[in-house]
Design an enzyme around this catalytic site. Structure first.
Site, PDB file in Angstrom:
ATOM      1  N   SER A  29     -71.712  -2.265  66.849  1.00  0.00           N
ATOM      2  CA  SER A  29     -72.937  -2.535  66.101  1.00  0.00           C
ATOM      3  C   SER A  29     -72.630  -3.527  64.992  1.00  0.00           C
ATOM      4  CB  SER A  29     -73.525  -1.240  65.516  1.00  0.00           C
ATOM      5  OG  SER A  29     -72.722  -0.766  64.444  1.00  0.00           O
ATOM      6  N   CYS A  30     -73.685  -3.963  64.289  1.00  0.00           N
ATOM      7  CA  CYS A  30     -73.522  -4.896  63.166  1.00  0.00           C
ATOM      8  C   CYS A  30     -74.777  -4.795  62.311  1.00  0.00           C
ATOM      9  CB  CYS A  30     -73.284  -6.315  63.674  1.00  0.00           C
ATOM     10  SG  CYS A  30     -74.570  -6.935  64.777  1.00  0.00           S
ATOM     11  N   GLY A  31     -75.350  -5.929  61.905  1.00  0.00           N
ATOM     12  CA  GLY A  31     -76.572  -5.904  61.110  1.00  0.00           C
ATOM     13  C   GLY A  31     -77.825  -5.882  61.963  1.00  0.00           C
ATOM     14  N   TRP A  89     -77.593  -1.848  62.259  1.00  0.00           N
ATOM     15  CA  TRP A  89     -77.778  -1.262  60.939  1.00  0.00           C
ATOM     16  C   TRP A  89     -79.198  -1.456  60.405  1.00  0.00           C
ATOM     17  CZ3 TRP A  89     -76.079   2.428  58.203  1.00  0.00           C
ATOM     18  CH2 TRP A  89     -76.380   2.515  56.837  1.00  0.00           C
TER      19      TRP A  89
END
Length: 379
Positions: free
Chosen positions: A332-334, A361
């Site tokens: 995952s990331c932003g 996120w």
């Protein structure tokens, strides 16, 4: 001599095309840029000059290696070099996509930058345009039907090999690489080092050379919109085969917090992960999903060349964060962009089935009832 003539003709054509009256002074979206008076009228003279110069210089390029996406590049390798692309650039069954995209706080316009300089013949892939129109989350994965319509509008077919690049090196291109794989197209690669490495290697770029490419980008976005409005789009030249194991939803991440079947790796910076730096989007809490570990995506690249690290170095990088390559991993990331860089790096070391949490996120942090860790966890 031919090479010199090509360069001089190219530069002259570029100066004729890129004028202060034509370039937008403020960021514009694709539709507004296309409507600027005089844009298409200047494309013809440049395209003719460029094609003539390339033809005269072709003898100086050297013999190209035989091209076959099924044999010359393995699908278990996620990147191709700029030298390989240069040698195969004009092959008819190879499509090159400029998928440049920037964070909201960068104040850069990828469409405008595409007009200024892109790899010859590259199409523009609008990451925000070819996306799910039914959610407020940014550039989420579109439906199968929508992706097929968008790719068809760009002129992409299933027989094509696809090379994706961006103007930062390797950033948003990895997201498009992942999107094609999610929809069953494995003949896709990221240009290692992206446009910066292409230019540093001395290879040509075009400046607004193809009005057709801009029209196709606009048509792709319009096709997506029609699909989400319930209309049919034709012709469809690109068929999809959805691979659900490569994309995760919020519910899957919640369930994984309980059973911990997958190791969760976050591609954001350590400061954003820890919650000591604000998120680039306003109103988003800072911190991370409980149980996740941080491997900032820039650490997967060679610092000098900005190319993807060799497999052994990538393995060491993940092992340093106590991430076992013998167990399942999800990323995952932003907003689901740089998580795809982690998936790409893990692909190189043999883990070709790493799912990406699409909402990442931004989706998680906007749900007030979901747990989090970091500076904002008590708020």
């Amino acid at each position: 001599m031919a090479s010199t003539l090509c360069s001089r003709t190219f530069l002259a054509a570029s100066h004729r095309l890129i004028t202060p009256s034509l370039l937008p002074q403020k960021p514009l979206n694709l539709a507004s840029f296309l409507t600027r008076r005089g844009f298409f009228s200047q494309l013809g003279s440049y395209s003719t000059a460029y094609r003539s110069a390339r033809a005269m210089a072709s003898a100086g390029i050297g013999a190209r290696a035989g091209y076959s996406t099924s044999s010359s590049v393995a699908t278990n390798e996620p990147v191709v070099s700029v030298d390989w692309l240069h040698s195969n650039l004009r092959e008819p069954d190879l499509k090159v996509l400029d998928a440049s995209w920037y964070m909201p706080d960068e104040q850069r316009n990828p469409i405008q930058e595409y007009q200024v300089a892109h790899i010859p013949g590259a199409l523009f892939f609008d990451l925000d345009g070819i996306s799910d129109r039914s959610t407020s989350l940014p550039h989420m994965l579109p439906s199968e039907e929508a992706f097929a319509a968008g790719c068809s509008a760009l002129g992409i077919e299933n027989k094509d090999g696809v090379v994706v690049y961006d103007a930062k090196g390797v950033f948003s291109a990895a997201r498009v690489w992942w999107m094609f794989r999610v929809f069953g197209h494995d003949k896709v690669w990221v240009l290692d080092g992206g446009l910066p490495r292409w230019r540093a290697s001395g290879y040509d770029v075009e400046s607004s050379a193809s009005g057709d490419a801009i029209l196709k980008a606009s048509a792709a976005s319009e096709a997506i919109e029609k699909i989400y409005q319930g209309h049919s789009v034709s012709p469809i030249t690109f068929q999809t085969k959805f691979q659900p194991h490569l994309v995760w939803t919020l519910d899957q991440v919640k369930n994984n917090m309980e059973d911990q079947t997958y190791q969760h790796v976050d591609a954001r910076s350590k400061a954003r992960f820890d919650g000591t730096a604000p998120e680039p989007r306003k109103g988003i809490r800072s911190g991370h999903i409980p149980g996740s570990k941080c491997v900032p995506y820039p650490q997967l690249f060679d610092s000098a060349s900005q190319t993807l690290l060799p497999a052994e170095d990538l393995k060491k990088r993940f092992e340093q964060e106590e991430i076992s390559l013998d167990k399942p991993i999800m990323a995952s990331c932003g907003t689901g962009v740089t998580a795809c860089i982690l998936a790409m790096g893990l692909h190189r070391v043999g883990k070709t089935d790493v799912p990406v949490y699409d909402g990442s996120w931004t989706e998680w942090a906007t749900q007030p009832d979901l747990p989090m860790e970091g500076e904002d966890s008590s708020s």
